[in-house]
Every structure is written in structure tokens, then in C-alpha cells.
Scaffold this motif. Structure first.
Motif, PDB file in Angstrom:
ATOM      1  N   ALA A 137      11.111 -17.289  71.606  1.00 53.18           N
ATOM      2  CA  ALA A 137      11.174 -18.224  69.755  1.00 53.18           C
ATOM      3  C   ALA A 137      12.765 -18.609  69.219  1.00 53.18           C
ATOM      4  O   ALA A 137      13.818 -19.430  68.300  1.00 53.18           O
ATOM      5  N   LEU A 138      13.449 -16.630  69.008  1.00 56.03           N
ATOM      6  CA  LEU A 138      14.546 -16.795  68.761  1.00 56.03           C
ATOM      7  C   LEU A 138      16.397 -17.452  69.034  1.00 56.03           C
ATOM      8  O   LEU A 138      17.255 -17.279  68.664  1.00 56.03           O
ATOM      9  N   ILE A 139      15.417 -17.382  70.573  1.00 58.35           N
ATOM     10  CA  ILE A 139      17.418 -17.140  71.568  1.00 58.35           C
ATOM     11  C   ILE A 139      17.279 -18.673  71.965  1.00 58.35           C
ATOM     12  O   ILE A 139      17.874 -19.456  72.457  1.00 58.35           O
ATOM     13  N   LEU A 140      15.433 -19.062  71.811  1.00 57.82           N
ATOM     14  CA  LEU A 140      16.441 -20.922  72.718  1.00 57.82           C
ATOM     15  C   LEU A 140      16.840 -21.649  72.060  1.00 57.82           C
ATOM     16  O   LEU A 140      17.401 -22.224  71.125  1.00 57.82           O
ATOM     17  N   ASP A 141      17.864 -22.094  73.467  1.00 59.28           N
ATOM     18  CA  ASP A 141      18.383 -23.339  72.964  1.00 59.28           C
ATOM     19  C   ASP A 141      17.854 -24.822  72.341  1.00 59.28           C
ATOM     20  O   ASP A 141      17.444 -25.701  73.923  1.00 59.28           O
ATOM     21  N   ILE A 142      17.548 -25.380  71.460  1.00 59.43           N
ATOM     22  CA  ILE A 142      16.587 -26.627  71.003  1.00 59.43           C
ATOM     23  C   ILE A 142      17.530 -27.689  70.726  1.00 59.43           C
ATOM     24  O   ILE A 142      17.860 -27.458  69.733  1.00 59.43           O
ATOM     25  N   VAL A 143      17.063 -28.879  71.625  1.00 58.20           N
ATOM     26  CA  VAL A 143      17.668 -30.094  71.578  1.00 58.20           C
ATOM     27  C   VAL A 143      16.442 -31.381  70.842  1.00 58.20           C
ATOM     28  O   VAL A 143      15.806 -31.068  71.441  1.00 58.20           O
TER      29      VAL A 143
ATOM     30  N   ILE B  39       9.798 -24.614  60.110  1.00 56.55           N
ATOM     31  CA  ILE B  39       8.594 -24.039  60.259  1.00 56.55           C
ATOM     32  C   ILE B  39       9.555 -22.969  60.816  1.00 56.55           C
ATOM     33  O   ILE B  39       8.305 -21.424  60.744  1.00 56.55           O
ATOM     34  N   TYR B  40      10.515 -22.655  60.990  1.00 60.67           N
ATOM     35  CA  TYR B  40      11.474 -21.139  61.654  1.00 60.67           C
ATOM     36  C   TYR B  40      11.508 -20.281  59.883  1.00 60.67           C
ATOM     37  O   TYR B  40      11.124 -18.873  60.062  1.00 60.67           O
ATOM     38  N   LYS B  41      11.510 -20.983  59.814  1.00 67.24           N
ATOM     39  CA  LYS B  41      11.731 -20.190  57.623  1.00 67.24           C
ATOM     40  C   LYS B  41      10.565 -19.949  57.416  1.00 67.24           C
ATOM     41  O   LYS B  41      10.760 -18.936  56.544  1.00 67.24           O
ATOM     42  N   SER B  42       9.067 -20.267  57.935  1.00 68.95           N
ATOM     43  CA  SER B  42       7.841 -19.706  57.072  1.00 68.95           C
ATOM     44  C   SER B  42       7.601 -18.488  58.701  1.00 68.95           C
ATOM     45  O   SER B  42       6.537 -18.634  57.855  1.00 68.95           O
ATOM     46  N   LEU B  43       8.258 -18.689  59.498  1.00 64.08           N
ATOM     47  CA  LEU B  43       6.836 -17.261  60.390  1.00 64.08           C
ATOM     48  C   LEU B  43       7.488 -16.217  60.005  1.00 64.08           C
ATOM     49  O   LEU B  43       6.963 -14.731  60.389  1.00 64.08           O
ATOM     50  N   SER B  44       8.901 -15.903  59.034  1.00 66.65           N
ATOM     51  CA  SER B  44       8.384 -14.588  59.039  1.00 66.65           C
ATOM     52  C   SER B  44       7.344 -13.847  57.879  1.00 66.65           C
ATOM     53  O   SER B  44       7.261 -12.677  58.581  1.00 66.65           O
ATOM     54  N   ASN B  45       6.295 -13.894  57.547  1.00 67.61           N
ATOM     55  CA  ASN B  45       5.044 -13.253  56.894  1.00 67.61           C
ATOM     56  C   ASN B  45       4.020 -14.235  57.283  1.00 67.61           C
ATOM     57  O   ASN B  45       3.309 -13.353  57.027  1.00 67.61           O
TER      58      ASN B  45
ATOM     59  N   GLU C 271      -0.333 -14.260  64.910  1.00 67.77           N
ATOM     60  CA  GLU C 271      -1.541 -15.648  65.853  1.00 67.77           C
ATOM     61  C   GLU C 271      -0.865 -17.091  65.360  1.00 67.77           C
ATOM     62  O   GLU C 271      -0.668 -18.020  65.564  1.00 67.77           O
ATOM     63  N   GLU C 272      -0.584 -17.099  63.422  1.00 70.51           N
ATOM     64  CA  GLU C 272      -0.059 -18.074  62.593  1.00 70.51           C
ATOM     65  C   GLU C 272       1.258 -18.320  63.888  1.00 70.51           C
ATOM     66  O   GLU C 272       1.026 -19.635  63.414  1.00 70.51           O
ATOM     67  N   LYS C 273       2.321 -17.410  63.626  1.00 70.66           N
ATOM     68  CA  LYS C 273       3.119 -17.765  64.021  1.00 70.66           C
ATOM     69  C   LYS C 273       3.827 -18.763  65.556  1.00 70.66           C
ATOM     70  O   LYS C 273       4.148 -19.957  64.925  1.00 70.66           O
ATOM     71  N   ILE C 274       2.224 -18.050  66.676  1.00 69.66           N
ATOM     72  CA  ILE C 274       2.666 -18.908  67.723  1.00 69.66           C
ATOM     73  C   ILE C 274       1.621 -20.399  67.047  1.00 69.66           C
ATOM     74  O   ILE C 274       2.561 -21.923  67.662  1.00 69.66           O
ATOM     75  N   THR C 275       0.700 -20.675  66.387  1.00 66.50           N
ATOM     76  CA  THR C 275       0.676 -22.136  65.742  1.00 66.50           C
ATOM     77  C   THR C 275       0.996 -22.767  64.934  1.00 66.50           C
ATOM     78  O   THR C 275       1.720 -23.824  65.313  1.00 66.50           O
ATOM     79  N   LYS C 276       2.380 -22.343  64.150  1.00 69.75           N
ATOM     80  CA  LYS C 276       3.511 -23.118  63.768  1.00 69.75           C
ATOM     81  C   LYS C 276       4.433 -23.389  64.511  1.00 69.75           C
ATOM     82  O   LYS C 276       5.203 -24.449  65.047  1.00 69.75           O
ATOM     83  N   LEU C 277       4.807 -22.694  65.704  1.00 64.67           N
ATOM     84  CA  LEU C 277       5.724 -22.900  66.652  1.00 64.67           C
ATOM     85  C   LEU C 277       5.237 -23.757  67.355  1.00 64.67           C
ATOM     86  O   LEU C 277       5.884 -24.754  68.409  1.00 64.67           O
ATOM     87  N   LEU C 278       4.153 -24.141  67.756  1.00 59.19           N
ATOM     88  CA  LEU C 278       3.790 -24.914  68.786  1.00 59.19           C
ATOM     89  C   LEU C 278       3.786 -25.800  67.736  1.00 59.19           C
ATOM     90  O   LEU C 278       4.213 -27.437  68.652  1.00 59.19           O
ATOM     91  N   MET C 279       3.789 -26.799  66.740  1.00 63.75           N
ATOM     92  CA  MET C 279       4.081 -28.034  65.410  1.00 63.75           C
ATOM     93  C   MET C 279       5.102 -28.854  66.625  1.00 63.75           C
ATOM     94  O   MET C 279       5.163 -29.328  66.197  1.00 63.75           O
TER      95      MET C 279
END
Length: 386
Positions: free
Chosen positions: A272-278, A314-320, A324-332
Motif C-alpha cells: 500500500a505505501l509504495i504503490l504509484d496511484i493515479v 483512507i491512508y490517514k485512517s490506516l495507522s490505528n 483486516e480493517e486496513k484491507i477493508t479501507k484500502l479496498l474502498m
């Protein structure tokens, strides 16, 4: 005027042939040569009437070369000996041997070709193989110019900086020739304006239309929430603000089964942290390599297809969150790979260019990653011919 007789070496899927067509220079490909059987299937599918020789270049004798009586060579020799990530074995790399064989054959041809165009990776320009190439063509009486060009200079939202050499058999220099210099832009032809490859740093930056989710700039503050440097983020903002470049949406397919291309949860979690997202509104994407779809790091951009989701939130909410919850967030974000067709579009292949059905998606990515940008080569062929 007689059409040019063109020899296409290391023909791959036919990027050079396609560029020749696009250039509208009167020409006929007398033979294409490549040893890659999968690439040859694709070549035959798109250019069924061209003589395709499935053999190594070292397997072709001087007499056979002479019998083809060509007056132009288009070629894209193996780049592995010169890449940043390779061993940079240069001349000692076995994959350079076919090109060295060719340089040995060239001066011995009954009739030298009038034109040569070569494409390779950035890095070739500082290799000893390049020095040998220059020495050979100078001894044969060619005038030449070298370039480092990226498709962004033609308004295409894809970075793919490559080395090009064009050479012409004549005694007087080319009108735009700058001896000893590698040009970073196309020369002017007639009244045309030069197209610079570099983004002009003085250029006024328009408001950023694409929020590609790497930063938020408020005043001078840059918020980092991915593994990127501030410099990288500024560069991306600048690219997205360059209105001379088209947006990605002009190159996307609209009737695809998106699920086939979505990034799997496991990958999201790990990279997640190294993807180049466009996003479709972006004016940039990184170079697509042959490892795209198989490897993640440095192989190409991925597309965020959920338009109403703010990547930053999305990314800012990942830390805590739990894994499983992280993946759910990223899938959004609905992140997906670019399809092979979309990459072909960015490389300048026309809509009618296709792949035989039996060629797998993975093979398509691999072949496209080894190919070249058709529009850049077409423009250089025109410049060389004119």
C-alpha cells in the motif's frame, strides 16, 4: 520515388513497423527478425504479410543480409546489458553479442543502408557498446544524432525516457546535428516549434486537477502519508498541472470486467505505501515494465477507480486499524491494474492493434513492457527521412 526497403531487427510485437506506418514515409518492411516466439505470434497477427524470420541475428550470414537489399534499419537491441537494475555487463553481457555481430557485419555489406534508427534504454548512451556503434557508423560515413526522449514531450501521460539514435549516410551534417550532445527534445522541422521533454520548471502551475493522493499542500506544508519524498510529490503535482499533457482517461477502456484487474487484498496489505496511484484525471503514469502485473515495485502505475473516495482520508485512517480493517479501507479505493490494451494505447499502438486470444494477460504485459513508444519513433523516422 521508390519506397524504402526496411529491415526490422529485434522486431518484438512490431512497434517499429507500426511507427513506420504512422510516419507515412513510403516504405516496405522486407523482413522482420526476432527470436522470441510469443512476440512473433503477435507480430504475425498484426502484420500477416511481412516476412518474419524466427532466428537469431548471429544466425544470418552476410550473404543473407545482402540478399535482402535494404536501405533502412530499424532496431531495438536487448536493453538488459545497459539497464539501471541489470548487472550493466555492457559488451560482456551475452545478450549484447547479437548487436556486436551486427556492428561487425555493417561495414562489410555490399551496399550500406541509407538510414538507421536505434532505440534502447537510458544508460546505453554511456556504454562502451554505444561507443563502438558510433565508431562503426562514423567509419562507414554516417551523420548521426542521439536523443533521450519521453512520451510526455508529445503530450502523452506516461514517462518512458529512452535513448534514440538516428543516422543518415551522407557527407554533410544533419541540419539539427549537435556533435557530442544527446538532445532532450525533438529538433524543429520547418516552422514547427520544438517539443521539450523536460517539464519547464518556470511554467506557471495551474491548480492541480488530479488529486493523486500523495500529498495535501496547504501553504508550504506538505503532508506525507506514503513512502515518498517531498521532491517526488512536488514532481507529481507539477506533472499533473502540465496542461500540454492529456489526461489518462483518454487512454482507458470503458467496457472491461474491472474485477479481473483489481489488486488482490494481499497485495494491498503488503505494498500500500509504495504503490504509484493515479486517477483518470491525472496527466502522468510511471513507466510500465515487463514485470507489470507480476511484481509491484517500480513496474508501473495503478488506477484508482472509486471516484468519490479521497485517497488521503483512507491512508490517514490506516495507522490505528487491525490488518483486516486496513484491507477493508484500502479496498474502498478500487485500485486496479491498467489493462494491456490501455498500456498499448499509452505506447501509441492504434485501436486495431491486437493480440491473438491464446496470448495470456501476463504475456501481454511482458511484451508491452519490452516494446517502445510508437509516436516517438514515428516522429524520428519522419525527421530522419525529411
Amino acid at each position: 520515388m521508390e519506397p524504402l526497403r526496411v529491415l526490422e531487427l529485434y522486431s518484438g510485437i512490431g512497434g517499429m513497423h507500426q511507427a513506420l506506418r504512422e510516419s507515412c514515409v513510403p516504405a516496405h518492411v522486407v523482413a522482420a527478425i526476432d527470436v522470441n516466439t510469443v512476440a512473433n505470434e503477435v507480430y504475425k497477427y498484426n502484420f500477416p504479410h511481412t516476412l518474419l524470420l524466427a532466428k537469431t541475428i548471429e544466425g544470418i550470414t552476410l550473404e543473407e543480409f545482402d540478399s535482402l537489399s535494404f536501405n533502412m534499419i530499424l532496431m531495438s537491441p536487448p536493453c538488459q546489458p545497459f539497464t539501471r537494475i541489470g548487472l550493466q555487463g555492457d559488451k560482456t553481457d551475452p545478450r549484447a553479442s547479437s548487436f556486436l555481430y551486427l556492428l561487425n557485419i555493417l561495414p562489410r555489406l555490399q551496399k550500406l543502408p541509407k538510414y538507421i534508427l536505434l532505440e534502447n534504454v537510458k544508460g546505453f548512451e554511456v556504454s562502451s557498446t554505444r561507443d563502438l556503434l558510433i565508431q562503426t557508423i562514423e567509419n562507414c560515413g554516417f551523420q548521426y544524432q542521439e536523443f533521450l526522449l519521453s512520451p510526455t514531450s508529445l503530450g502523452i501521460p506516461n514517462s518512458r525516457l529512452r535513448y534514440f539514435l538516428i543516422a543518415k549516410l551522407q557527407s554533410e551534417p544533419l541540419p539539427f546535428q549537435v556533435p557530442g550532445q544527446v538532445l532532450m527534445e525533438f529538433p524543429k522541422i520547418g516552422s514547427e516549434n520544438p517539443q521539450t521533454h523536460a517539464v519547464d520548471t518556470e511554467k506557471k502551475i495551474e491548480p492541480n486537477i488530479c488529486q493523486h493522493g500523495s500529498t495535501r499542500c496547504s501553504g508550504k506544508e506538505t503532508v506525507l502519508f506514503k513512502l515518498e519524498t517531498t521532491k517526488e510529490i512536488d514532481r507529481k503535482h507539477q506533472q499533473d498541472s502540465d496542461l500540454s499533457v492529456q489526461t489518462l482517461k483518454d487512454f482507458l477502456e470503458h467496457d472491461i470486467d474491472v474485477n479481473k484487474y483489481l489488486l488482490p487484498p494481499k497485495l494491498l496489505q503488503r505494498y500500500a505505501l509504495i504503490l504509484d496511484i493515479v486517477r483518470p484525471t491525472c496527466r502522468r503514469s510511471v513507466c510500465f515494465t515487463k514485470g507489470y502485473g507480476s511484481f509491484v515495485e517500480g513496474t508501473g502505475s495503478v488506477l484508482q477507480t472509486a471516484e468519490d473516495v479521497q485517497i488521503e482520508n483512507i491512508y490517514k485512517s490506516l495507522s490505528n486499524l487491525s490488518e483486516e480493517e486496513k484491507i477493508t479501507k484500502l479496498l474502498m479505493l478500487k485500485l486496479r491494474y491498467f489493462t494491456p490494451k490501455e498500456i498499448a494505447n499509452l505506447l501509441g499502438f492504434p485501436p486495431e492493434f491486437g493480440f491473438p486470444e491464446k496470448i495470456t494477460v501476463k504475456q501481454r504485459y511482458r511484451l508491452l513492457g519490452n516494446s517502445l513508444n510508437v509516436h516517438i519513433v514515428a516522429k524520428l523516422i519522419k525527421i530522419l527521412y525529411e
